[in-house]
Design a protein around this motif. Structure first.
Motif, PDB file in Angstrom:
ATOM      1  N   GLU A  32       0.820  -0.792   0.234  1.00 17.99           N
ATOM      2  CA  GLU A  32       0.028   0.298   0.154  1.00 17.99           C
ATOM      3  C   GLU A  32       1.066   1.225   0.182  1.00 17.99           C
ATOM      4  OE1 GLU A  32      -2.097   0.088   3.442  1.00 17.99           O
ATOM      5  OE2 GLU A  32      -3.431  -1.821   3.103  1.00 17.99           O
ATOM      6  N   ARG A  33       1.793   1.233   0.794  1.00 13.24           N
ATOM      7  CA  ARG A  33       2.732   2.275   0.334  1.00 13.24           C
ATOM      8  C   ARG A  33       3.573   2.879  -0.244  1.00 13.24           C
ATOM      9  NH1 ARG A  33       5.811   5.748   4.124  1.00 13.24           N
ATOM     10  NH2 ARG A  33       7.934   5.684   4.291  1.00 13.24           N
ATOM     11  N   GLN A  34       3.600   1.557  -1.184  1.00 13.66           N
ATOM     12  CA  GLN A  34       4.305   1.221  -1.993  1.00 13.66           C
ATOM     13  C   GLN A  34       3.700   2.195  -3.464  1.00 13.66           C
ATOM     14  OE1 GLN A  34       5.131  -2.107  -4.470  1.00 13.66           O
ATOM     15  NE2 GLN A  34       7.035  -1.374  -5.599  1.00 13.66           N
ATOM     16  N   ALA A  35       2.397   1.682  -3.412  1.00 12.83           N
ATOM     17  CA  ALA A  35       1.399   2.658  -4.709  1.00 12.83           C
ATOM     18  C   ALA A  35       1.216   3.958  -3.442  1.00 12.83           C
ATOM     19  CB  ALA A  35      -0.184   2.319  -4.297  1.00 12.83           C
ATOM     20  N   GLY A  36       1.115   4.421  -2.553  1.00 14.31           N
ATOM     21  CA  GLY A  36       0.810   5.940  -2.566  1.00 14.31           C
ATOM     22  C   GLY A  36       2.412   6.524  -2.621  1.00 14.31           C
ATOM     23  N   LEU A  37       3.704   6.817  -2.979  1.00 16.36           N
ATOM     24  CA  LEU A  37       4.798   6.463  -2.937  1.00 16.36           C
ATOM     25  C   LEU A  37       4.416   6.872  -4.596  1.00 16.36           C
ATOM     26  CD1 LEU A  37       7.055   5.142  -0.774  1.00 16.36           C
ATOM     27  CD2 LEU A  37       6.270   7.573  -0.400  1.00 16.36           C
ATOM     28  N   SER A  38       3.925   5.564  -5.455  1.00 23.53           N
ATOM     29  CA  SER A  38       4.711   6.182  -6.393  1.00 23.53           C
ATOM     30  C   SER A  38       3.426   6.716  -7.396  1.00 23.53           C
ATOM     31  CB  SER A  38       4.041   4.866  -7.310  1.00 23.53           C
ATOM     32  OG  SER A  38       4.834   3.949  -7.129  1.00 23.53           O
ATOM     33  N   HIS A  39       1.870   7.226  -6.854  1.00 24.53           N
ATOM     34  CA  HIS A  39       0.766   8.306  -7.224  1.00 24.53           C
ATOM     35  C   HIS A  39       1.797   9.135  -7.104  1.00 24.53           C
ATOM     36  CE1 HIS A  39      -2.601  10.372  -8.036  1.00 24.53           C
ATOM     37  NE2 HIS A  39      -2.308  10.767  -7.247  1.00 24.53           N
ATOM     38  N   SER A  40       2.947  10.180  -5.615  1.00 19.80           N
ATOM     39  CA  SER A  40       2.648  10.786  -5.297  1.00 19.80           C
ATOM     40  C   SER A  40       3.732  11.309  -6.359  1.00 19.80           C
ATOM     41  CB  SER A  40       3.691  11.523  -4.183  1.00 19.80           C
ATOM     42  OG  SER A  40       1.330  10.928  -3.404  1.00 19.80           O
ATOM     43  N   LYS A  41       5.061  10.494  -7.047  1.00 23.13           N
ATOM     44  CA  LYS A  41       5.715  11.060  -7.117  1.00 23.13           C
ATOM     45  C   LYS A  41       5.556  11.436  -9.042  1.00 23.13           C
ATOM     46  CE  LYS A  41      10.180   8.476  -9.350  1.00 23.13           C
ATOM     47  NZ  LYS A  41      10.945   6.951  -9.740  1.00 23.13           N
ATOM     48  N   GLN A  42       4.778  10.448  -9.815  1.00 24.71           N
ATOM     49  CA  GLN A  42       3.979  10.850 -11.192  1.00 24.71           C
ATOM     50  C   GLN A  42       3.620  12.226 -11.031  1.00 24.71           C
ATOM     51  OE1 GLN A  42       0.771   8.210 -11.617  1.00 24.71           O
ATOM     52  NE2 GLN A  42       2.887   6.104 -12.068  1.00 24.71           N
ATOM     53  N   GLN A  43       2.357  13.033  -9.370  1.00 22.78           N
ATOM     54  CA  GLN A  43       2.334  14.202  -9.163  1.00 22.78           C
ATOM     55  C   GLN A  43       3.795  15.178  -9.016  1.00 22.78           C
ATOM     56  OE1 GLN A  43      -0.350  14.166  -5.984  1.00 22.78           O
ATOM     57  NE2 GLN A  43      -2.101  13.877  -7.570  1.00 22.78           N
ATOM     58  N   LEU A  44       4.434  14.424  -8.597  1.00 25.47           N
ATOM     59  CA  LEU A  44       5.653  15.463  -8.746  1.00 25.47           C
ATOM     60  C   LEU A  44       6.239  15.777  -9.669  1.00 25.47           C
ATOM     61  CD1 LEU A  44       7.153  14.311  -5.299  1.00 25.47           C
ATOM     62  CD2 LEU A  44       6.379  16.748  -4.706  1.00 25.47           C
ATOM     63  N   GLU A  45       6.333  14.628 -10.732  1.00 25.56           N
ATOM     64  CA  GLU A  45       7.216  14.726 -12.092  1.00 25.56           C
ATOM     65  C   GLU A  45       6.326  15.627 -12.711  1.00 25.56           C
ATOM     66  OE1 GLU A  45       7.152  10.809 -12.652  1.00 25.56           O
ATOM     67  OE2 GLU A  45       9.068   9.931 -11.744  1.00 25.56           O
ATOM     68  N   ALA A  46       4.936  15.500 -12.448  1.00 31.67           N
ATOM     69  CA  ALA A  46       4.891  16.136 -13.985  1.00 31.67           C
ATOM     70  C   ALA A  46       4.190  17.769 -13.356  1.00 31.67           C
ATOM     71  CB  ALA A  46       2.589  15.813 -13.607  1.00 31.67           C
ATOM     72  N   THR A  47       4.138  18.452 -11.554  1.00 34.65           N
ATOM     73  CA  THR A  47       4.555  19.418 -11.605  1.00 34.65           C
ATOM     74  C   THR A  47       5.904  19.872 -11.584  1.00 34.65           C
ATOM     75  OG1 THR A  47       3.052  19.175  -9.959  1.00 34.65           O
ATOM     76  CG2 THR A  47       4.082  20.807  -9.325  1.00 34.65           C
ATOM     77  N   LEU A  48       6.844  19.099 -12.204  1.00 39.96           N
ATOM     78  CA  LEU A  48       8.135  19.684 -11.830  1.00 39.96           C
ATOM     79  C   LEU A  48       8.153  20.275 -13.797  1.00 39.96           C
ATOM     80  CD1 LEU A  48      10.394  18.213  -9.528  1.00 39.96           C
ATOM     81  CD2 LEU A  48       9.745  20.007  -9.548  1.00 39.96           C
ATOM     82  N   ARG A  49       7.205  19.245 -14.432  1.00 40.49           N
ATOM     83  CA  ARG A  49       7.523  19.500 -15.794  1.00 40.49           C
ATOM     84  C   ARG A  49       6.953  20.990 -15.886  1.00 40.49           C
ATOM     85  NH1 ARG A  49       6.758  13.853 -15.785  1.00 40.49           N
ATOM     86  NH2 ARG A  49       4.563  14.227 -16.917  1.00 40.49           N
TER      87      ARG A  49
END
Length: 385
Positions: free
Chosen positions: A143-160
């Protein structure tokens, strides 16, 4: 028994075919019955005897031979009876031992099966507990792995994104890293069966040693025992006083200070026994003619040693290769002509060894001894006791 002069049948005796006279004489040279006329002619000068007297003389010899046969037959019958008795005892002991050990091995086998089932249940329970613990932690981590993956994708989109205001607002409005919390503590699964089953492991090692080492050793001993010569060979085996004394047998230590070197007296040996030239060995062979001697055993297959003791303490040993023998001590007054087996009278003491059965004898009384297997017998004589 037969009596001298016994008439074996009625009727007239044979007559001389040449002269018709009664055969009242016996020619020992020609072994023929002769009449008086024959004795005066063709048998003149021969060794002649009166037929009746010669008959009486030969009857006495036959009666003596008959009585000797009776003594030998009684001795043989007695020995056969003893052997049959021992055979039945061996059969009974073997049957009892087989039953006891088969039952014990059966109990052991059933106990091993039951223990195996219990150990299997214990291992499976420990396995379920360890796997359940791992599954719970694994679910939280996934569950933690799935949450971290989703947050990582949001951060990547914001940074772009090139909009500075959007980046600042996203950073201030969300704290994804803290929202996920700390990673669950992972405690390795406790599956230390060596600690739980340590006692069982030691027991199995002991049983394994028993089966693969000790019992196999017993089997090898039994295989070697089957190679022991049978009666035909054993009758030719030799036995004699032991020449050397191993020093590693501590149980004999208190007797060795009284050790005596003995030799057999050939003048006492029965005609069926042969004594070596050095007097160190005696063996049972075919009956042979021996010089007459007043100390020779005539009925029993026995032999005495040359040395005798009247005082003090004395110890000696006999090395045996026969499966049936009497070993002991006797007074010099022991009967030599008639039946008088050592230990069966008041003038002697003996230990009887038959296969793996042992008995002590004195004055005809038997005391059973613990069964064992010996190739050497020690005798300790205390004349002061």
């Amino acid at each position: 028994g037969l009596e001298p002069g016994l008439e074996l049948g009625p009727g007239p005796g044979p007559r001389c075919p040449a002269h018709g006279a009664a055969l009242d004489l016996y020619c020992r040279d020609h072994r023929l019955g002769v009449c008086s006329a024959c004795a005066a002619t063709q048998h003149r000068g021969h060794d002649l005897a009166i037929l009746g007297e010669e008959k009486t003389l030969q009857e006495k010899k036959l009666i003596a031979r008959y009585e000797e046969m009776e003594r030998q037959l009684k001795s043989t019958d007695r020995t056969i009876g003893e052997i049959k008795e021992r055979v039945e005892a061996v059969k009974g002991s073997a049957s009892q031992a087989k039953t006891n050990y088969v039952n014990k091995l059966g109990v052991l086998a059933r106990a091993l099966v039951e223990a195996g089932a219990e150990v299997t249940v214990l291992i499976e329970r420990e396995e379920r507990m360890a796997l359940s613990q791992a599954d719970g932690v694994l679910q939280k981590l996934e569950e933690r792995q799935a949450g971290l993956s989703h947050s990582k994708q949001q951060l990547e989109a914001t940074l772009r994104c090139s909009d500075a205001l959007q980046i600042i607002q996203f950073s201030q409005e969300t704290n994804t890293w803290k929202a996920m919390g700390e990673e669950p503590v992972w405690v390795p699964c406790d599956f230390a069966l060596d600690t739980t089953l340590g006692g069982v492991t030691k027991a199995l090692e002991a049983i394994s040693k028993l089966i693969h080492k000790d019992l196999q050793g017993v089997s090898r001993q039994m295989e070697r025992a089957e190679e022991i010569p049978g009666p035909e060979v054993a009758e030719r085996c030799e036995a004699g006083p032991n020449r050397s004394l191993p020093i590693d047998l501590q149980i004999r230590g208190k007797f060795l200070h009284s050790y005596s070197q003995l030799t057999f007296d050939a003048n006492t040996a029965h005609q069926s026994l042969t004594v070596s030239k050095a007097g160190r060995k005696v063996s049972h062979k075919e009956k042979k003619q021996c010089p007459a001697h007043p100390e020779r055993f005539e009925s029993e297959w026995q032999v005495l040693c040359s040395q005798g003791f009247a005082q003090g303490q004395h110890y000696w040993e006999m090395k045996l290769s026969d499966q049936w023998v009497f070993v002991g001590v006797a007074y010099k007054t022991i009967e030599r002509k008639e039946e008088s087996r050592i230990g069966k009278n008041g003038a002697s003491w003996a230990v009887q060894l038959f296969s793996q059965s042992y008995s002590a004898w004195h004055n005809g009384h038997e005391t059973k001894l613990s069964p064992a297997e010996y190739g050497r017998v020690g005798v300790f004589l205390d004349c002061t006791a």
